[in-house]
Design a protein around this motif. Structure first.
Motif, PDB file in Angstrom:
ATOM      1  N   PHE A  14       0.828  -1.204   0.000  1.00 58.28           N
ATOM      2  CA  PHE A  14       0.000   0.000   0.000  1.00 58.28           C
ATOM      3  C   PHE A  14       0.866   1.258   0.000  1.00 58.28           C
ATOM      4  N   SER A  15       0.348   2.273  -0.672  1.00 56.72           N
ATOM      5  CA  SER A  15       0.990   3.581  -0.627  1.00 56.72           C
ATOM      6  C   SER A  15       0.151   4.496   0.256  1.00 56.72           C
ATOM      7  N   GLY A  16       0.787   5.509   0.808  1.00 55.79           N
ATOM      8  CA  GLY A  16       0.064   6.438   1.664  1.00 55.79           C
ATOM      9  C   GLY A  16       0.966   6.991   2.753  1.00 55.79           C
ATOM     10  N   SER A  17       0.382   7.846   3.574  1.00 54.78           N
ATOM     11  CA  SER A  17       1.136   8.452   4.657  1.00 54.78           C
ATOM     12  C   SER A  17       1.459   7.428   5.739  1.00 54.78           C
ATOM     13  N   ARG A  18       2.374   7.779   6.599  1.00 51.42           N
ATOM     14  CA  ARG A  18       2.768   6.891   7.691  1.00 51.42           C
ATOM     15  C   ARG A  18       1.591   6.600   8.619  1.00 51.42           C
ATOM     16  N   SER A  19       0.781   7.625   8.877  1.00 53.25           N
ATOM     17  CA  SER A  19      -0.375   7.445   9.759  1.00 53.25           C
ATOM     18  C   SER A  19      -1.416   6.530   9.122  1.00 53.25           C
ATOM     19  N   ALA A  20      -1.586   6.644   7.787  1.00 50.01           N
ATOM     20  CA  ALA A  20      -2.557   5.788   7.095  1.00 50.01           C
ATOM     21  C   ALA A  20      -2.108   4.334   7.134  1.00 50.01           C
ATOM     22  N   LEU A  21      -0.826   4.104   6.923  1.00 52.49           N
ATOM     23  CA  LEU A  21      -0.301   2.740   6.967  1.00 52.49           C
ATOM     24  C   LEU A  21      -0.363   2.167   8.385  1.00 52.49           C
ATOM     25  N   LEU A  22      -0.150   3.053   9.389  1.00 57.03           N
ATOM     26  CA  LEU A  22      -0.264   2.605  10.777  1.00 57.03           C
ATOM     27  C   LEU A  22      -1.701   2.215  11.089  1.00 57.03           C
ATOM     28  N   PHE A  23      -2.656   3.006  10.586  1.00 62.26           N
ATOM     29  CA  PHE A  23      -4.080   2.665  10.770  1.00 62.26           C
ATOM     30  C   PHE A  23      -4.400   1.323  10.129  1.00 62.26           C
ATOM     31  N   LEU A  24      -3.884   1.101   8.908  1.00 64.21           N
ATOM     32  CA  LEU A  24      -4.126  -0.162   8.215  1.00 64.21           C
ATOM     33  C   LEU A  24      -3.525  -1.325   8.994  1.00 64.21           C
ATOM     34  N   LEU A  25      -2.321  -1.122   9.537  1.00 59.16           N
ATOM     35  CA  LEU A  25      -1.668  -2.164  10.328  1.00 59.16           C
ATOM     36  C   LEU A  25      -2.521  -2.526  11.543  1.00 59.16           C
ATOM     37  N   ILE A  26      -3.029  -1.519  12.247  1.00 59.83           N
ATOM     38  CA  ILE A  26      -3.866  -1.766  13.428  1.00 59.83           C
ATOM     39  C   ILE A  26      -5.159  -2.458  13.029  1.00 59.83           C
ATOM     40  N   LEU A  27      -5.750  -2.017  11.897  1.00 63.52           N
ATOM     41  CA  LEU A  27      -6.989  -2.625  11.416  1.00 63.52           C
ATOM     42  C   LEU A  27      -6.795  -4.102  11.113  1.00 63.52           C
ATOM     43  N   VAL A  28      -5.753  -4.425  10.357  1.00 57.71           N
ATOM     44  CA  VAL A  28      -5.497  -5.823   9.975  1.00 57.71           C
ATOM     45  C   VAL A  28      -5.175  -6.663  11.197  1.00 57.71           C
ATOM     46  N   LEU A  29      -4.368  -6.121  12.113  1.00 62.74           N
ATOM     47  CA  LEU A  29      -4.016  -6.857  13.327  1.00 62.74           C
ATOM     48  C   LEU A  29      -5.250  -7.123  14.181  1.00 62.74           C
ATOM     49  N   THR A  30      -6.101  -6.121  14.314  1.00 65.66           N
ATOM     50  CA  THR A  30      -7.334  -6.280  15.106  1.00 65.66           C
ATOM     51  C   THR A  30      -8.256  -7.318  14.476  1.00 65.66           C
ATOM     52  N   CYS A  31      -8.456  -7.187  13.165  1.00 69.58           N
ATOM     53  CA  CYS A  31      -9.351  -8.120  12.469  1.00 69.58           C
ATOM     54  C   CYS A  31      -8.812  -9.543  12.525  1.00 69.58           C
ATOM     55  N   TYR A  32      -7.509  -9.706  12.333  1.00 69.16           N
ATOM     56  CA  TYR A  32      -6.949 -11.056  12.339  1.00 69.16           C
ATOM     57  C   TYR A  32      -7.032 -11.682  13.732  1.00 69.16           C
ATOM     58  N   THR A  33      -6.879 -10.849  14.770  1.00 73.89           N
ATOM     59  CA  THR A  33      -7.046 -11.349  16.138  1.00 73.89           C
ATOM     60  C   THR A  33      -8.478 -11.838  16.358  1.00 73.89           C
ATOM     61  N   ILE A  34      -9.448 -11.057  15.845  1.00 71.77           N
ATOM     62  CA  ILE A  34     -10.858 -11.456  15.957  1.00 71.77           C
ATOM     63  C   ILE A  34     -11.120 -12.718  15.147  1.00 71.77           C
ATOM     64  N   VAL A  35     -10.491 -12.801  13.960  1.00 73.26           N
ATOM     65  CA  VAL A  35     -10.635 -14.001  13.127  1.00 73.26           C
ATOM     66  C   VAL A  35     -10.232 -15.243  13.912  1.00 73.26           C
ATOM     67  N   LEU A  36      -9.080 -15.171  14.569  1.00 74.03           N
ATOM     68  CA  LEU A  36      -8.570 -16.335  15.297  1.00 74.03           C
ATOM     69  C   LEU A  36      -9.386 -16.619  16.550  1.00 74.03           C
ATOM     70  N   LEU A  37      -9.558 -15.592  17.401  1.00 77.11           N
ATOM     71  CA  LEU A  37     -10.223 -15.805  18.685  1.00 77.11           C
ATOM     72  C   LEU A  37     -11.727 -16.001  18.529  1.00 77.11           C
ATOM     73  N   GLY A  38     -12.362 -15.172  17.677  1.00 73.30           N
ATOM     74  CA  GLY A  38     -13.816 -15.257  17.516  1.00 73.30           C
ATOM     75  C   GLY A  38     -14.253 -16.571  16.911  1.00 73.30           C
ATOM     76  N   ASN A  39     -13.604 -16.974  15.826  1.00 77.72           N
ATOM     77  CA  ASN A  39     -13.994 -18.226  15.187  1.00 77.72           C
ATOM     78  C   ASN A  39     -13.611 -19.434  16.026  1.00 77.72           C
TER      79      ASN A  39
END
Length: 312
Positions: A14-39
């Motif tokens: 992905f291209s974008g600002s540092r803050s945008a990439l940090l947001f994406l990192l947090i989003l993916v990490l949060t979702c993947y944690t939910i994927v593992l724990l929730g399912n």
């Protein structure tokens, strides 16, 4: 050998600002944690609750959760690593493995969502025969058919792609090995390969779509002619299923069934169907399903009863 000289592919991510990439990192990490724990929570809840375990709907739900964990794990760990490192590469063998696993699990999930729609059709439209039609043997056979179809589809897609020679560019403007983009990097004519892959996709998508459409139209028509608590519960259950179907098919259709556009938008849509959707499924089924929430409460009580004596 297919004559390839390419040994690895480079992801542009992905291209974008540092803050945008940090947001994406947090989003993916949060979702993947939910994927593992929730399912995982849904699987444990269904497998440890006798009532749910012997109900076909929850038997398929537990297997859907297993598929969500598998599908979510195809690209998310690699994406997280690449976001932290500011980019990444993947070996040729790793790329082919991603193509195999993604199409295998995605195809199995398509088949399973179709089977779940059929299960709800039988339960609502033929309630007196439901237990006979959807016995455990038939449910197991349907699940085996889902996995068999998914394995055949995944292997076919991978073999067609792996036979192409790659001897020029190795840069993929994506965060995982999307088969359409990988094929475009081939240094040979891909016309026949594209026809084969479209044929393979059509063999899966068309029957699944028609079955889903017929099942839910019939279900809704049946429920509209009924009144009372039973019909409201049926509508709620089918509403959850339809939300999952829409979240699964919608982003995929957005990426693959439209003209080429901004690739950053397409990559965000790919993040949605590879990471976000598998995270939303457990939330949809737990927040909207009283039986699952009740079983989770019983599981929590069992865990407390098991742990408390050890804490004294």
């Amino acid at each position: 050998m297919n004559g390839s000289t390419v040994t690895e592919f480079v992801f542009l991510d992905f291209s974008g600002s540092r803050s945008a990439l940090l947001f994406l990192l947090i989003l993916v990490l949060t979702c993947y944690t939910i994927v593992l724990l929730g399912n995982l929570l849904i699987m444990v809840t269904v497998w440890t609750d006798t009532k749910l375990f012997h109900c076909p709907m929850y038997f398929f739900l537990a297997n859907l959760s297993l598929l969500d964990v598998s599908l979510g794990s195809v690209a998310a760990p690699k994406l997280l690593t690449d976001l932290l490192n500011g980019g990444g590469t993947i070996s040729y063998a790793g790329c082919m493995t991603q193509i195999l696993t993604f199409h295998l699990f995605a195809a199995v999930e398509m088949f399973l969502l179709t089977v779940m729609a059929y299960d709800r059709y039988v339960a609502i439209c033929h309630p007196l025969r439901y237990a006979t039609i959807m016995d455990r043997q038939r449910c197991s056979n349907l699940l085996i058919l889902c996995w068999t179809g998914g394995i055949i589809h995944g292997i076919f897609q991978t073999v067609v792609t792996a036979k192409l020679p790659f001897c020029a560019s190795n840069v993929l403007d994506n965060f995982f090995c999307d088969i359409t983009q990988v094929m475009k990097l081939s240094c040979s004519d891909i016309h026949v390969s594209e026809i084969l892959l479209v044929f393979s996709d059509t063999v899966i998508l068309l029957p699944c779509f028609v079955t889903l459409l017929i099942s839910y139209v019939t279900i809704l028509a049946t429920l509209c002619g009924r009144f009372g608590k039973g019909s409201r519960k049926g509508l709620s259950t089918c509403g959850s299923h339809l939300m999952v179907v829409f979240l699964f098919y919608g982003p995929i259709a957005f990426v693959y069934m439209k003209p080429a556009s901004d690739n950053q938008v397409d990559k965000m849509a790919a993040v949605f169907y590879t990471v976000v959707t598998p995270a939303l499924n457990p939330l949809i089924y737990t927040l909207r399903n009283q039986e699952v929430k009740g079983a989770m409460g019983r599981l929590k009580s069992k865990c407390k009863h098991f742990l408390l004596p050890q804490q004294e």
